[in-house]
Design an enzyme around this catalytic site. Sequence first.
Site, PDB file in Angstrom:
ATOM      1  N   HIS A   1       0.766  -1.050  -0.073  1.00 49.55           N
ATOM      2  CA  HIS A   1      -0.114   0.129   0.252  1.00 49.55           C
ATOM      3  C   HIS A   1       0.809   1.338   0.049  1.00 49.55           C
ATOM      4  CE1 HIS A   1      -4.148  -1.785   0.403  1.00 49.55           C
ATOM      5  NE2 HIS A   1      -3.384  -2.943   0.947  1.00 49.55           N
TER       6      HIS A   1
ATOM      7  N   SER B   1     -11.693 -17.999 -22.750  1.00 49.15           N
ATOM      8  CA  SER B   1     -10.998 -18.361 -21.311  1.00 49.15           C
ATOM      9  C   SER B   1     -11.034 -19.799 -21.271  1.00 49.15           C
ATOM     10  CB  SER B   1     -11.509 -17.450 -20.167  1.00 49.15           C
ATOM     11  OG  SER B   1     -11.281 -18.163 -18.921  1.00 49.15           O
TER      12      SER B   1
ATOM     13  N   ALA C   1      -6.047 -14.762  -5.198  1.00 54.45           N
ATOM     14  CA  ALA C   1      -5.082 -15.239  -4.170  1.00 54.45           C
ATOM     15  C   ALA C   1      -4.281 -14.037  -3.988  1.00 54.45           C
ATOM     16  CB  ALA C   1      -4.499 -16.374  -4.474  1.00 54.45           C
TER      17      ALA C   1
ATOM     18  N   LEU D   1      -2.051 -12.644  -6.277  1.00 53.89           N
ATOM     19  CA  LEU D   1      -0.745 -12.889  -6.795  1.00 53.89           C
ATOM     20  C   LEU D   1      -0.947 -12.104  -8.323  1.00 53.89           C
ATOM     21  CD1 LEU D   1      -0.274 -16.884  -6.210  1.00 53.89           C
ATOM     22  CD2 LEU D   1       0.572 -14.601  -4.916  1.00 53.89           C
TER      23      LEU D   1
ATOM     24  N   SER E   1      -3.264 -11.959 -10.874  1.00 45.00           N
ATOM     25  CA  SER E   1      -3.457 -12.684 -12.138  1.00 45.00           C
ATOM     26  C   SER E   1      -4.196 -11.607 -13.091  1.00 45.00           C
ATOM     27  CB  SER E   1      -4.453 -13.773 -12.011  1.00 45.00           C
ATOM     28  OG  SER E   1      -5.615 -13.426 -11.375  1.00 45.00           O
ATOM     29  N   SER E   2      -4.855 -10.629 -12.576  1.00 44.49           N
ATOM     30  CA  SER E   2      -5.362  -9.653 -13.605  1.00 44.49           C
ATOM     31  C   SER E   2      -4.340  -9.073 -14.134  1.00 44.49           C
ATOM     32  CB  SER E   2      -6.405  -8.633 -12.998  1.00 44.49           C
ATOM     33  OG  SER E   2      -5.904  -8.192 -11.782  1.00 44.49           O
TER      34      SER E   2
ATOM     35  N   GLU F   1      -7.316  -1.199 -15.428  1.00 48.29           N
ATOM     36  CA  GLU F   1      -7.816  -1.741 -14.125  1.00 48.29           C
ATOM     37  C   GLU F   1      -8.711  -0.502 -13.335  1.00 48.29           C
ATOM     38  OE1 GLU F   1      -6.236  -4.708 -12.993  1.00 48.29           O
ATOM     39  OE2 GLU F   1      -7.463  -4.876 -11.129  1.00 48.29           O
TER      40      GLU F   1
ATOM     41  N   ASP G   1       1.845  -3.913  -9.466  1.00 53.06           N
ATOM     42  CA  ASP G   1       1.518  -5.237  -9.853  1.00 53.06           C
ATOM     43  C   ASP G   1       1.872  -5.449 -11.507  1.00 53.06           C
ATOM     44  OD1 ASP G   1       0.530  -5.354  -7.435  1.00 53.06           O
ATOM     45  OD2 ASP G   1      -1.652  -5.500  -8.127  1.00 53.06           O
TER      46      ASP G   1
ATOM     47  N   TYR H   1     -10.536  -1.242  -0.601  1.00 48.87           N
ATOM     48  CA  TYR H   1      -9.010  -0.785  -1.271  1.00 48.87           C
ATOM     49  C   TYR H   1      -9.267   0.889  -1.522  1.00 48.87           C
ATOM     50  CZ  TYR H   1      -4.954  -0.534  -4.091  1.00 48.87           C
ATOM     51  OH  TYR H   1      -3.774  -0.035  -4.538  1.00 48.87           O
TER      52      TYR H   1
HETATM   53  C1  GLA Z   1      -2.887  -4.422  -4.726  1.00 46.00           C
HETATM   54  C2  GLA Z   1      -2.782  -3.308  -5.877  1.00 46.00           C
HETATM   55  C3  GLA Z   1      -1.510  -2.484  -5.814  1.00 46.00           C
HETATM   56  C4  GLA Z   1      -0.911  -2.297  -4.533  1.00 46.00           C
HETATM   57  C5  GLA Z   1      -1.054  -3.474  -3.491  1.00 46.00           C
HETATM   58  C6  GLA Z   1      -1.024  -3.079  -2.074  1.00 46.00           C
HETATM   59  O1  GLA Z   1      -2.171  -5.455  -5.087  1.00 46.00           O
HETATM   60  O2  GLA Z   1      -3.103  -3.625  -7.331  1.00 46.00           O
HETATM   61  O3  GLA Z   1      -1.387  -1.701  -6.643  1.00 46.00           O
HETATM   62  O4  GLA Z   1      -1.497  -1.315  -3.730  1.00 46.00           O
HETATM   63  O5  GLA Z   1      -2.626  -3.986  -3.606  1.00 46.00           O
HETATM   64  O6  GLA Z   1       0.341  -3.025  -1.866  1.00 46.00           O
END
Ligand code: GLA
Length: 385
Positions: A34, A67, A120, A122, A124-125, A157, A169, A219
Amino acid sequence: MSLPQLIRSTFLEKYGSEPLLIRSPGRINLIGEHTDYNEGFVLPAAIDKYIYLGFAKNASGSCRIYSLDFEEEQIFTLEELKPRNGWINFVMGVAAQFVGAGYVLEGFDCVFGGDIPIGAGLSSSAALENGVGLGLSELFALRIEKLDLVRYSQQAEHDFAGVKCGIMDMFASMMGKKEQALRLDCRSLDFAYFPVDLGNYQWLLCDSGVSHSLADSAYNKRREECRQGVALVQAHHPNVSSLRDVDAEQLKLLKDQLPGTVFRRCSYVIQENERVIQSCEALEQNDLDRFGAYLYRSHEGLSQDYEVSCPELDFLVDFTRDLSEVAGSRMMGGGFGGCTLNLVKKSASQFFTEKISAAYQNRFGIQLKAYEVNVVDGTKRHFLH
Ligand code: GLA
């Protein structure tokens, strides 16, 4: 048959032509959670869990996307790129960015599938968005810079999935490098590859199996709370433009003027930025014990001050605290479910997995999934041998 072979054969069967293949990885984040949307520091890495995608032009005005995991085809035209529900948004969202930037696309087909666990934490998107971005860039010979592709993925996104995520990400999935983490400054986007020598330790993810339906709105709310904090600090320090510019002392002096929640959110972010820098020092000195201690502190901050953990994640982290085979553990990613990241002695990994799985099953009645992960290269063309 391997996954990329399966993508190719499904493509041939459904769409009747030879596809160009792309491989796009998920990511872990060693530390710096974050902090990305607060213009701070992060330390992520791409991992050996992938989405594979096949692409070919189809000489028509429409795009057919299949998919493999959802066993579902969706069709859209490049003239009507509007958000829908579900996975198609990650594809249409990127196509919309290309069109918005003035690139000329034509109809194409795509088949994709992967082994990045969905929901999860990780990414994937992000892997899918990056895969679509690089795939379209290659298919239509657009030669788009990787950094622009990363920005398109992030914007997709925001606009199509409605999550105001930071850049970490997509950046990690696209720019990742084998056996290196990425030390990224999310303000300037300057980055350096950072070798991580784990010695006789390895990364082990424990998937809580929980994914909170409110995670996306929570979020966005955290992001808003940080923005509020910056606005209040700005009244006293006009030069401040993000939490990156604020230090712990300055914030403390303003404590009475900030709502309690906003104060805790901001102080977490300021401390976490500091921890990324200190973690890099510890890793440079191969001091995994010290690095592990930062992982635990990061988790405490995320759980108590930033409040993005949940009982399942707290349990998984707490369980490791007194185990000599674990150097550190914390929740990873956005929170409210997903995985914990654990630094575990290689020789004890199986024993540890059995122990923590039994305890988790006993406490929550959930079968824990554990994944050993290795650090790999980012999104790229894939060639079958
Ligand atoms: C998600 C968001 C990222 C980041 C993390 C927290 O994965 O997509 O941009 O903010 O949360 O670190």
